[in-house]
Design a protein around this motif. Structure first.
Motif, PDB file in Angstrom:
ATOM      1  N   TRP A  47       0.865  -1.187   0.000  1.00 14.79           N
ATOM      2  CA  TRP A  47       0.000   0.000   0.000  1.00 14.79           C
ATOM      3  C   TRP A  47       0.895   1.228   0.000  1.00 14.79           C
ATOM      4  O   TRP A  47       1.490   1.573   1.002  1.00 14.79           O
ATOM      5  N   THR A  48       0.998   1.854  -1.144  1.00 11.10           N
ATOM      6  CA  THR A  48       1.853   3.010  -1.306  1.00 11.10           C
ATOM      7  C   THR A  48       1.003   4.223  -1.682  1.00 11.10           C
ATOM      8  O   THR A  48       0.172   4.153  -2.581  1.00 11.10           O
ATOM      9  N   THR A  49       1.218   5.323  -0.988  1.00  7.91           N
ATOM     10  CA  THR A  49       0.508   6.567  -1.239  1.00  7.91           C
ATOM     11  C   THR A  49       1.480   7.730  -1.095  1.00  7.91           C
ATOM     12  O   THR A  49       2.549   7.589  -0.485  1.00  7.91           O
ATOM     13  N   ARG A  50       1.111   8.862  -1.629  1.00  5.39           N
ATOM     14  CA  ARG A  50       1.977  10.043  -1.508  1.00  5.39           C
ATOM     15  C   ARG A  50       1.984  10.578  -0.078  1.00  5.39           C
ATOM     16  O   ARG A  50       3.002  11.058   0.418  1.00  5.39           O
ATOM     17  N   THR A 129      -5.991  -2.813  11.022  1.00  2.00           N
ATOM     18  CA  THR A 129      -6.006  -1.699  10.081  1.00  2.00           C
ATOM     19  C   THR A 129      -4.626  -1.590   9.448  1.00  2.00           C
ATOM     20  O   THR A 129      -3.677  -2.237   9.893  1.00  2.00           O
ATOM     21  N   GLN A 130      -4.519  -0.794   8.388  1.00  2.00           N
ATOM     22  CA  GLN A 130      -3.261  -0.630   7.675  1.00  2.00           C
ATOM     23  C   GLN A 130      -2.863   0.836   7.590  1.00  2.00           C
ATOM     24  O   GLN A 130      -3.718   1.724   7.507  1.00  2.00           O
ATOM     25  N   LEU A 131      -1.553   1.058   7.585  1.00  2.00           N
ATOM     26  CA  LEU A 131      -0.940   2.364   7.362  1.00  2.00           C
ATOM     27  C   LEU A 131      -0.052   2.261   6.132  1.00  2.00           C
ATOM     28  O   LEU A 131       0.768   1.343   6.034  1.00  2.00           O
ATOM     29  N   SER A 132      -0.218   3.185   5.202  1.00  2.00           N
ATOM     30  CA  SER A 132       0.528   3.117   3.945  1.00  2.00           C
ATOM     31  C   SER A 132       1.962   3.616   4.104  1.00  2.00           C
ATOM     32  O   SER A 132       2.313   4.306   5.073  1.00  2.00           O
ATOM     33  N   ILE A 133       2.793   3.283   3.121  1.00  2.00           N
ATOM     34  CA  ILE A 133       4.163   3.790   3.049  1.00  2.00           C
ATOM     35  C   ILE A 133       4.290   4.762   1.888  1.00  2.00           C
ATOM     36  O   ILE A 133       3.418   4.843   1.020  1.00  2.00           O
ATOM     37  N   GLN A 134       5.414   5.478   1.859  1.00  2.16           N
ATOM     38  CA  GLN A 134       5.681   6.482   0.826  1.00  2.16           C
ATOM     39  C   GLN A 134       7.036   6.181   0.167  1.00  2.16           C
ATOM     40  O   GLN A 134       8.081   6.592   0.692  1.00  2.16           O
ATOM     41  N   PRO A 135       7.030   5.449  -0.931  1.00  6.13           N
ATOM     42  CA  PRO A 135       8.295   5.025  -1.542  1.00  6.13           C
ATOM     43  C   PRO A 135       9.195   6.171  -1.996  1.00  6.13           C
ATOM     44  O   PRO A 135      10.404   5.970  -2.153  1.00  6.13           O
ATOM     45  N   ASP A 136       8.613   7.350  -2.204  1.00  6.67           N
ATOM     46  CA  ASP A 136       9.431   8.494  -2.605  1.00  6.67           C
ATOM     47  C   ASP A 136      10.099   9.181  -1.420  1.00  6.67           C
ATOM     48  O   ASP A 136      10.898  10.097  -1.604  1.00  6.67           O
ATOM     49  N   GLU A 137       9.765   8.742  -0.221  1.00  3.97           N
ATOM     50  CA  GLU A 137      10.368   9.307   0.983  1.00  3.97           C
ATOM     51  C   GLU A 137      11.468   8.369   1.501  1.00  3.97           C
ATOM     52  O   GLU A 137      11.399   7.160   1.327  1.00  3.97           O
ATOM     53  N   PRO A 138      12.477   8.921   2.177  1.00  2.77           N
ATOM     54  CA  PRO A 138      13.613   8.104   2.628  1.00  2.77           C
ATOM     55  C   PRO A 138      13.281   7.292   3.874  1.00  2.77           C
ATOM     56  O   PRO A 138      12.240   7.492   4.519  1.00  2.77           O
ATOM     57  N   PRO A 139      14.182   6.393   4.267  1.00  2.00           N
ATOM     58  CA  PRO A 139      13.960   5.606   5.480  1.00  2.00           C
ATOM     59  C   PRO A 139      13.696   6.452   6.723  1.00  2.00           C
ATOM     60  O   PRO A 139      12.884   6.073   7.568  1.00  2.00           O
TER      61      PRO A 139
END
Length: 263
Positions: A47-50, A129-139
Motif C-alpha cells: 500500500w503506497t501513497t503520496r 487496520t493498515q498504514l501506507s508507506i511512501q516510496p518516494d520518501e527516505p527511510p
C-alpha cells in the motif's frame, strides 16, 4: 500492560500459505510466540501513497493484488474486523508529530497483510487496520512515523511491518521455491542481521550507501521501508532480535525481526 514489541516480517510470494517451507512454519508459530494483541496495525509494502494514509474500513475486504499464482490461493480470505478506533488513534498520533495523514474507508487488507496474518492469527478475530508507506520518501521518514506510534506498544497493539529483507522481482523467475540464495542475497541478509544486532541504526537508515548489493536486493525500496516503521515504533532505545532466517525462491530472504524498547 507490558510493552508489545513491534515486528518486521518478510511475507515472501503470495503463495506462501500453500507450500511447506521454514518461513511458513515460522509464521504459523509466531502468533503464539508473541501472544494475542489488542489490535494490529500493518505497514505493508503493497500500500503506497503520496501521503500517509490509514484504513477505516470496518469490514476489510481481502485484496488479491497479484496475478499468475495457483487458483486455490484466490479461495483464501481473512475476514478480520477492521480497527476503526485504532485507525483514528494512529492518525492523531501522527498529527501530534506534525505528520500529515489521511483516513480512508476504501482500502481493505492487501496480501502483505492478510497473507502472513492468515498464518499468524488464523482465527481472524483481532481488529486490523493498515498504514501506507511512501516510496518516494527516505527511510528516516518511515522511522519518524514509527517513533510517533510508540504509544501503541504500551497499549498492547502489534505494529507489524510486512515487506521483504530482499526483493528483486527481476531475478524472481530464475529460482525454484527451495533454491539456495545467491551470494548477493546472502551477503545483504547477513549485513542486515549484523547491523540490527549492533543497534547501528544510522548505518541501517543509510543502507543504500552502506549495505553490500543494496541496489540489487532492493531495486525499489517499498519492501524494505516497513522495517523502519517497526524499528521506529520501539523508540530511541530500540533493540532488535532476529526471529527467523530462511529463503524462498532463492532471491527472497524471509528474515524477520522483533523490536523492543530496550528499557
Amino acid at each position: 500492560m507490558a510493552f508489545f514489541p513491534s515486528v518486521f516480517i518478510s511475507h515472501g510470494a503470495p503463495d506462501l500459505p500453500l507450500y511447506e517451507t521454514p518461513a511458513r512454519e515460522f509464521l504459523r508459530g509466531l502468533g503464539l510466540k508473541l501472544g494475542k494483541p489488542q489490535g494490529i496495525l500493518v505497514i505493508s509494502a503493497h500500500w503506497t501513497t503520496r501521503t500517509p494514509t490509514i484504513s477505516l474500513d470496518p469490514k476489510p475486504k481481502t485484496i488479491y493484488d497479484f496475478l499468475g499464482f495457483p487458483s486455490k490461493i484466490y479461495d483464501l480470505s481473512y475476514p478480520a474486523p477492521g480497527a476503526t478506533d485504532l485507525a483514528h488513534q494512529v492518525s492523531k498520533l501522527l498529527l501530534q508529530s506534525n505528520i500529515k495523514n489521511h483516513l480512508t474507508p476504501e482500502y481493505g487488507l492487501d496480501h502483505g497483510a492478510w497473507n502472513p496474518l492468515l498464518l499468524m492469527y488464523p482465527d481472524a478475530d483481532i481488529p486490523v487496520t493498515q498504514l501506507s508507506i511512501q516510496p518516494d520518501e527516505p527511510p528516516i521518514h518511515h522511522w519518524t512515523m514509527g517513533q510517533a506510534l510508540t504509544e501503541l506498544g504500551k497499549q498492547g497493539i502489534l505494529v507489524l511491518g510486512s515487506g521483504a529483507a530482499s526483493h528483486n522481482l527481476w531475478e524472481f523467475g530464475r529460482y525454484s521455491l527451495n533454491c539456495p540464495p545467491p551470494d548477493w542475497v546472502q551477503e545483504f541478509d547477513q549485513w542486515l542481521m549484523a547491523t540490527i544486532e549492533a543497534r547501528d541504526w544510522q548505518t541501517l537508515l543509510n543502507y543504500k550507501n552502506t549495505a553490500p548489493y543494496a541496489q540489487k536486493n532492493h531495486p525499489t525500496p517499498e519492501h524494505f521501508l516497513p522495517l523502519f516503521v517497526a524499528l521506529g515504533t520501539a523508540g530511541v532505545r530500540a533493540q532488535g532480535t532476529l526471529l527467523h532466517s530462511s529463503y524462498t525462491y532463492g532471491v527472497l530472504s524471509m528474515s524477520a525481526f522483533q523490536f523492543s524498547t530496550g528499557l
